[in-house]
Design a protein around this motif. Structure first.
Motif, mmCIF file in Angstrom:
data_model
loop_
_atom_site.group_PDB
_atom_site.id
_atom_site.type_symbol
_atom_site.label_atom_id
_atom_site.label_comp_id
_atom_site.label_asym_id
_atom_site.label_seq_id
_atom_site.Cartn_x
_atom_site.Cartn_y
_atom_site.Cartn_z
ATOM 1 N N SER A 1 -0.616 -5.593 8.007
ATOM 2 C CA SER A 1 0.407 -6.379 7.310
ATOM 3 C C SER A 1 1.545 -5.480 6.849
ATOM 4 O O SER A 1 1.387 -4.268 6.712
ATOM 5 N N PHE A 2 2.693 -6.099 6.607
ATOM 6 C CA PHE A 2 3.819 -5.406 5.998
ATOM 7 C C PHE A 2 3.695 -5.470 4.472
ATOM 8 O O PHE A 2 3.103 -6.409 3.916
ATOM 9 N N ALA A 3 4.295 -4.498 3.801
ATOM 10 C CA ALA A 3 4.419 -4.549 2.345
ATOM 11 C C ALA A 3 5.435 -5.613 1.956
ATOM 12 O O ALA A 3 6.521 -5.695 2.536
ATOM 13 N N SER A 4 5.101 -6.411 0.966
ATOM 14 C CA SER A 4 6.004 -7.481 0.551
ATOM 15 C C SER A 4 7.324 -6.943 0.019
ATOM 16 O O SER A 4 8.336 -7.655 0.044
ATOM 17 N N ARG A 5 7.349 -5.691 -0.424
ATOM 18 C CA ARG A 5 8.618 -5.142 -0.917
ATOM 19 C C ARG A 5 9.636 -4.966 0.203
ATOM 20 O O ARG A 5 10.836 -4.859 -0.066
ATOM 21 N N LEU A 6 9.190 -4.937 1.461
ATOM 22 C CA LEU A 6 10.134 -4.818 2.577
ATOM 23 C C LEU A 6 11.086 -6.003 2.623
ATOM 24 O O LEU A 6 12.224 -5.877 3.081
ATOM 25 N N VAL A 7 10.594 -7.178 2.196
ATOM 26 C CA VAL A 7 11.448 -8.367 2.191
ATOM 27 C C VAL A 7 11.825 -8.771 0.761
ATOM 28 O O VAL A 7 12.235 -9.908 0.508
ATOM 29 N N LEU A 8 11.696 -7.837 -0.174
ATOM 30 C CA LEU A 8 12.185 -7.997 -1.550
ATOM 31 C C LEU A 8 11.582 -9.211 -2.251
ATOM 32 O O LEU A 8 12.270 -9.949 -2.955
ATOM 33 N N CYS A 9 10.271 -9.408 -2.054
ATOM 34 C CA CYS A 9 9.622 -10.526 -2.734
ATOM 35 C C CYS A 9 8.356 -10.081 -3.447
ATOM 36 O O CYS A 9 7.437 -10.872 -3.663
ATOM 37 N N ARG B 1 0.842 -1.189 0.000
ATOM 38 C CA ARG B 1 0.000 0.000 0.000
ATOM 39 C C ARG B 1 0.879 1.242 0.000
ATOM 40 O O ARG B 1 0.516 2.280 -0.562
ATOM 41 N N ASN B 2 2.027 1.143 0.631
ATOM 42 C CA ASN B 2 3.066 2.166 0.590
ATOM 43 C C ASN B 2 4.394 1.456 0.830
ATOM 44 O O ASN B 2 4.467 0.233 0.684
#
Length: 504
Positions: free
Chosen positions: A338-346, A328-329
């Motif tokens: 939830s966390f954004a999946s980009r935080l864990v590069l997936c 979402r950001n």
């Protein structure tokens, strides 16, 4: 200059010792131990080894887990990447884009150089080390599976000289024969006759044995010692011949293991929450629950409201660790809490609608090893698992030695990761590092390192998210834009979350 990567699937760095692994320990004395070396998320083999050969996280190369749902096929289908024949089919169907980032083998071939792979992992894993080896006439050999081997005439000649490929061991049994076979073929055929510019020697143990016997069991320790002894033959060659020929050593593993302690059924709990889960796409299934220690959920209805409903139901479960959804950001996912999946590069288009790690802790198992977790498979408690975000799952072996690297048995305390090996190899071969690589050159480990290299700026990042009583946290380190995952935790109240963070 040439490079040899020796990998030990699933080896925890804290199991390396002069008693159990004297040859690996010997390389530590000769070179540099990367003391804060980590893998990617998901911490699964067929997400991690593609990261090694592409120098990039799953967000770039697209191998989003050992298993995933292919939404682009009609109808959608469940993909098990352990199948080398299926991977070849997928690569051809996609016009050569099985992986969505260039691999080390492709980059070397474009510069007239070669990559050789010898592996005792699953046939699919073996193929993923160099999935286009056929296109370039490069060597890819499995210790057991002919469907993963190429070229056919080379395999035929090797089988004349070394005997037929040994059969794969029975399910759950340690693999001794394969480790010896690939070692002998490398030492007595691949190196003396082909002298590849880069070689991967991938020992598929102790991963399988840990899964069936426990990470610290006597059976697992036996296969660790055996793999170390086979590598000892390579080390003897390297000290007598390879080192003077300019061969640089890189020792690695793709992930660690923690111990499964509490069995759950994600499908049963989701069914109780009002969903219709299944193991593969089907008209009667509204959530595909991909089996494995990585939580990967694919929704038929991908609307944000449905994702949020699913995530909220999961947060009530005692087994649920950190949760990731589409961004979402920069930090938050589309599902509240939830966390954004980009935080864990997936954040790849093959990624599931919901990733989650099983909730883990720092409990001590029956073998004296730290790290325990909920799990969802049909095996008994006490066995090794991986895939999530516990620090011991993310911790990977990283050791380098040779004239290109600093010597003297030093230990680097700078964060590093599996994505850094390929750019470091390209740098050593004086080849360009493509922008697709999320890893960096390990300049602090090079013989030419300056004082500035020894102390790069490391930015520690801590993120938090949650909904109601559910709280989760994620820790990362960043060096010049390169991201390293340090760990993640979740709990159903803030106090418990802080305790988990402190324990890690």
């Amino acid at each position: 200059m040439k490079f040899l990567i020796a990998s030990f699937d699933g080896l925890r760095p804290d199991l390396i010792s002069s008693e159990l692994t004297p040859n690996i320990a010997r390389v530590q004395e000769l070179g540099v131990t990367l003391g804060r070396h980590t893998t990617v998320y998901p911490s699964e083999t067929r997400a991690a080894f593609p990261s090694l050969v592409t120098g990039s996280a799953p967000v770039r190369h697209g191998m989003v887990g050992n298993k995933f749902v292919d939404r682009k096929s009609i109808p959608e289908r469940y993909i098990d990447t352990s199948d080398a024949v299926l991977l070849d089919q997928l690569n051809r169907e996609s016009g050569g884009h099985l992986m969505t980032a260039p691999t080390l083998g492709e980059l070397l071939a474009a510069s007239g150089k070669s990559l050789a792979v010898l592996a005792t992992n699953t046939p699919g894993t073996t193929r993923l080390f160099h999935h286009k080896a056929e296109d370039f006439g490069h060597i890819r050999l499995s210790g057991h599976f002919p469907e993963a081997c190429t070229p056919a005439d080379v395999l035929a000649q090797i089988e004349v000289e070394f005997g037929k490929l040994p059969p794969a061991p029975a399910t759950g049994q340690p693999d001794f024969s394969g480790q010896e076979w690939i070692t002998s073929v490398f030492l007595d055929y691949v190196w003396p006759r082909l002298s590849p510019d880069v070689a991967v020697l991938s020992y598929g143990e102790p991963d399988t044995t840990s899964h069936f016997h426990g990470t610290g069991s006597s059976t697992t320790r036996e296969i660790i010692a055996y793999c170390d002894a086979q590598f000892g033959r390579v080390l003897e060659w390297w000290e007598a011949e390879g080192q003077s020929a300019g061969v640089q050593l890189m020792l690695s593993s793709d992930h660690g293991h923690i111990t499964a302690h509490t069995r759950v059924s994600v499908m049963d709990d989701l069914r109780m929450a009002g969903f219709a889960p299944g193991r593969a796409p089907d008209p009667d299934v509204d959530i595909v629950v991909v089996p494995g220690q990585v939580g990967a959920l694919y929704l038929r209805d991908r609307a944000a409201a449905q994702v949020a409903r699913l995530v909220e139901a999961m947060m009530d479960q005692p087994w649920c660790g950190p949760i990731f959804t589409a961004p979402r950001n920069e930090v938050e996912g589309i599902a509240p809490g939830s966390f954004a999946s980009r935080l864990v590069l997936c954040d790849h288009d093959r990624a599931p609608d919901v990733y989650f790690a099983f909730r883990a802790d720092d409990g001590i198992d029956q073998f004296g090893l730290a790290g325990g977790t909920f799990y969802d498979n049909d095996r008994v408690a006490g066995l090794g698992v991986h895939g999530g975000l516990h620090a011991k799952e993310l911790a990977a072996v990283g050791i380098v030695a040779g004239s290109h690297f600093r010597g003297g048995g030093s230990v680097s305390t700078i964060p590093s990761g599996i994505c850094d090996l390929a750019p470091t190899i390209l740098h050593g071969l004086r080849l360009a590092v493509p922008s697709t690589m999320t890893g960096r050159v390990l300049r602090e480990a090079l013989a030419s390192a300056t004082q500035d290299n020894f102390e790069p700026h490391v930015e520690a990042e801590n993120f938090e998210a949650g909904l109601g009583s559910f709280r989760q946290s994620l820790r990362r380190n960043v060096i010049g834009g390169t991201i390293y995952l340090e760990g993640g935790a979740a709990a159903n109240d803030a106090t418990a979350t802080r305790k988990l963070e402190a324990a890690e």
